[in-house]
Motif scaffolding. Sequence first.
Motif, PDB file in Angstrom:
ATOM      1  N   ILE A 282       0.833  -1.206   0.000  1.00 28.42           N
ATOM      2  CA  ILE A 282       0.000   0.000   0.000  1.00 28.42           C
ATOM      3  C   ILE A 282       0.871   1.261   0.000  1.00 28.42           C
ATOM      4  O   ILE A 282       0.626   2.212  -0.758  1.00 28.42           O
ATOM      5  CB  ILE A 282      -0.945  -0.003   1.221  1.00 28.42           C
ATOM      6  CG1 ILE A 282      -1.987  -1.120   1.079  1.00 28.42           C
ATOM      7  CG2 ILE A 282      -1.631   1.351   1.377  1.00 28.42           C
ATOM      8  CD1 ILE A 282      -2.851  -1.310   2.314  1.00 28.42           C
ATOM      9  N   MET A 283       1.901   1.270   0.837  1.00 26.40           N
ATOM     10  CA  MET A 283       2.769   2.446   0.911  1.00 26.40           C
ATOM     11  C   MET A 283       3.479   2.701  -0.413  1.00 26.40           C
ATOM     12  O   MET A 283       3.606   3.848  -0.858  1.00 26.40           O
ATOM     13  CB  MET A 283       3.788   2.267   2.049  1.00 26.40           C
ATOM     14  CG  MET A 283       3.180   2.365   3.441  1.00 26.40           C
ATOM     15  SD  MET A 283       4.412   2.356   4.774  1.00 26.40           S
ATOM     16  CE  MET A 283       4.982   0.661   4.691  1.00 26.40           C
ATOM     17  N   HIS A 284       3.913   1.630  -1.048  1.00 24.84           N
ATOM     18  CA  HIS A 284       4.590   1.778  -2.337  1.00 24.84           C
ATOM     19  C   HIS A 284       3.619   2.299  -3.393  1.00 24.84           C
ATOM     20  O   HIS A 284       3.953   3.193  -4.196  1.00 24.84           O
ATOM     21  CB  HIS A 284       5.186   0.442  -2.779  1.00 24.84           C
ATOM     22  CG  HIS A 284       5.874   0.496  -4.107  1.00 24.84           C
ATOM     23  ND1 HIS A 284       5.246   0.131  -5.292  1.00 24.84           N
ATOM     24  CD2 HIS A 284       7.127   0.901  -4.450  1.00 24.84           C
ATOM     25  CE1 HIS A 284       6.087   0.303  -6.289  1.00 24.84           C
ATOM     26  NE2 HIS A 284       7.238   0.763  -5.812  1.00 24.84           N
ATOM     27  N   ALA A 285       2.400   1.761  -3.402  1.00 28.28           N
ATOM     28  CA  ALA A 285       1.403   2.195  -4.390  1.00 28.28           C
ATOM     29  C   ALA A 285       1.048   3.663  -4.204  1.00 28.28           C
ATOM     30  O   ALA A 285       0.909   4.418  -5.183  1.00 28.28           O
ATOM     31  CB  ALA A 285       0.151   1.328  -4.274  1.00 28.28           C
ATOM     32  N   LEU A 286       0.911   4.102  -2.966  1.00 31.22           N
ATOM     33  CA  LEU A 286       0.586   5.506  -2.702  1.00 31.22           C
ATOM     34  C   LEU A 286       1.714   6.423  -3.172  1.00 31.22           C
ATOM     35  O   LEU A 286       1.472   7.511  -3.714  1.00 31.22           O
ATOM     36  CB  LEU A 286       0.339   5.710  -1.202  1.00 31.22           C
ATOM     37  CG  LEU A 286      -0.952   5.100  -0.649  1.00 31.22           C
ATOM     38  CD1 LEU A 286      -0.983   5.196   0.870  1.00 31.22           C
ATOM     39  CD2 LEU A 286      -2.174   5.813  -1.253  1.00 31.22           C
ATOM     40  N   LYS A 287       2.924   5.994  -2.959  1.00 27.97           N
ATOM     41  CA  LYS A 287       4.076   6.796  -3.385  1.00 27.97           C
ATOM     42  C   LYS A 287       4.140   6.894  -4.908  1.00 27.97           C
ATOM     43  O   LYS A 287       4.373   7.966  -5.476  1.00 27.97           O
ATOM     44  CB  LYS A 287       5.363   6.168  -2.837  1.00 27.97           C
ATOM     45  CG  LYS A 287       6.639   6.856  -3.290  1.00 27.97           C
ATOM     46  CD  LYS A 287       6.710   8.278  -2.757  1.00 27.97           C
ATOM     47  CE  LYS A 287       8.026   8.930  -3.133  1.00 27.97           C
ATOM     48  NZ  LYS A 287       8.088  10.339  -2.722  1.00 27.97           N
ATOM     49  N   VAL A 288       3.892   5.769  -5.586  1.00 25.83           N
ATOM     50  CA  VAL A 288       3.960   5.748  -7.055  1.00 25.83           C
ATOM     51  C   VAL A 288       2.824   6.559  -7.665  1.00 25.83           C
ATOM     52  O   VAL A 288       3.030   7.353  -8.603  1.00 25.83           O
ATOM     53  CB  VAL A 288       3.929   4.292  -7.576  1.00 25.83           C
ATOM     54  CG1 VAL A 288       3.751   4.268  -9.086  1.00 25.83           C
ATOM     55  CG2 VAL A 288       5.208   3.563  -7.174  1.00 25.83           C
ATOM     56  N   GLN A 289       1.599   6.389  -7.137  1.00 28.66           N
ATOM     57  CA  GLN A 289       0.433   7.008  -7.751  1.00 28.66           C
ATOM     58  C   GLN A 289       0.260   8.479  -7.367  1.00 28.66           C
ATOM     59  O   GLN A 289      -0.225   9.276  -8.164  1.00 28.66           O
ATOM     60  CB  GLN A 289      -0.823   6.230  -7.359  1.00 28.66           C
ATOM     61  CG  GLN A 289      -0.846   4.798  -7.909  1.00 28.66           C
ATOM     62  CD  GLN A 289      -2.038   3.990  -7.402  1.00 28.66           C
ATOM     63  OE1 GLN A 289      -3.016   4.565  -6.943  1.00 28.66           O
ATOM     64  NE2 GLN A 289      -1.952   2.671  -7.500  1.00 28.66           N
ATOM     65  N   HIS A 290       0.636   8.819  -6.142  1.00 29.58           N
ATOM     66  CA  HIS A 290       0.363  10.184  -5.666  1.00 29.58           C
ATOM     67  C   HIS A 290       1.621  10.957  -5.283  1.00 29.58           C
ATOM     68  O   HIS A 290       1.520  12.136  -4.938  1.00 29.58           O
ATOM     69  CB  HIS A 290      -0.575  10.128  -4.446  1.00 29.58           C
ATOM     70  CG  HIS A 290      -1.864   9.424  -4.722  1.00 29.58           C
ATOM     71  ND1 HIS A 290      -2.884   9.975  -5.461  1.00 29.58           N
ATOM     72  CD2 HIS A 290      -2.285   8.173  -4.367  1.00 29.58           C
ATOM     73  CE1 HIS A 290      -3.902   9.128  -5.536  1.00 29.58           C
ATOM     74  NE2 HIS A 290      -3.565   8.031  -4.888  1.00 29.58           N
ATOM     75  N   ASP A 291       2.765  10.265  -5.341  1.00 31.19           N
ATOM     76  CA  ASP A 291       4.017  10.912  -4.942  1.00 31.19           C
ATOM     77  C   ASP A 291       3.892  11.554  -3.559  1.00 31.19           C
ATOM     78  O   ASP A 291       4.423  12.641  -3.312  1.00 31.19           O
ATOM     79  CB  ASP A 291       4.457  11.932  -5.963  1.00 31.19           C
ATOM     80  CG  ASP A 291       5.948  12.306  -5.781  1.00 31.19           C
ATOM     81  OD1 ASP A 291       6.696  11.452  -5.257  1.00 31.19           O
ATOM     82  OD2 ASP A 291       6.329  13.443  -6.111  1.00 31.19           O
ATOM     83  N   GLN A 292       3.179  10.887  -2.691  1.00 28.49           N
ATOM     84  CA  GLN A 292       2.987  11.377  -1.331  1.00 28.49           C
ATOM     85  C   GLN A 292       3.193  10.223  -0.340  1.00 28.49           C
ATOM     86  O   GLN A 292       3.045   9.052  -0.696  1.00 28.49           O
ATOM     87  CB  GLN A 292       1.573  11.943  -1.152  1.00 28.49           C
ATOM     88  CG  GLN A 292       1.301  13.217  -1.943  1.00 28.49           C
ATOM     89  CD  GLN A 292       2.036  14.403  -1.347  1.00 28.49           C
ATOM     90  OE1 GLN A 292       2.303  14.458  -0.160  1.00 28.49           O
ATOM     91  NE2 GLN A 292       2.373  15.354  -2.208  1.00 28.49           N
TER      92      GLN A 292
END
Length: 298
Positions: A282-292
Amino acid sequence: HVTERLNLNMALIVGNDGDDNDNNRRRVYSLDHYESLKDALREDYDLPTDGLILCNFNKVDKFEPHSIRIWLNIMSIVPNSYLWLLEPSQPNGENVDREYSHKANRDGDEDEESDDDEDSTQTALFKENMRHECITAGVSPSRLIFAKRVNKRQHLMRHLAADLFIDNFIYGAHSTATDALRGGLPLLTVAGSVFQSRVGMSLYESLQHSDCHTKGIPNDVQILRTLVLHSRKSFEDVAIRLLRSSDLLYMYRRLLIQAIRHQVGFLDEEENSKQLIKASVIMHALKVQHDQKYHVVL
């Protein structure tokens, strides 16, 4: 300035897996087998069969005077009690016993401690200081028992030989606490004001937040949380009350064995591993998709 975000999992407090034969160990942990195992283990480790065994396997650098004095005060009030401590580790591994061959000295005569000459300076000083504290408190040094270091499976199993794990106050048990609870030994602890003194409480909290119903066990496993206290005086009083009541000790042991057999809370290693992986994804996906970066709560 802190840029990190939190990954919160109420069940996973300390990452510490069981031994390599964990499924078999859960089958062994039944109330039907407990008494016979307890007697056999006490014989293996030369523990008094009719004594009440207080246990603390923390490293010696966690020991501090107030904890020791209260432990010894408990022992002075409960005359048939013994304190089982872990010897400090030695670089050459001389105090490692892989075959349960260690025989603890309980005759109270320091001159007859046959292996003192081979002990490291730290080990010898630790034993000497503990015996001095006993004498000061009016407790016979013969009621101190020192445990050799054994492999993980043996270490977990030998907790069944003790009656109660008594925690340190300032820097409490962490992975040592998970070993005790995973080994079927109730832990008595005081919830302090800082992280180092609150891990025992967090481990019990993980059991309380578990869905006991879906695992097929009664919610009364959450009674284990009552072993978390909030003052040193209550710690002493409760320890004495427990040692004077075999029924209370049996009840807490029964509840803990239920939690082990049904893999509740931090004891559910497989589920906790899955949750940790899920949070990472989840953390990786949030970083990739939202750069946050976001907090993740599971």
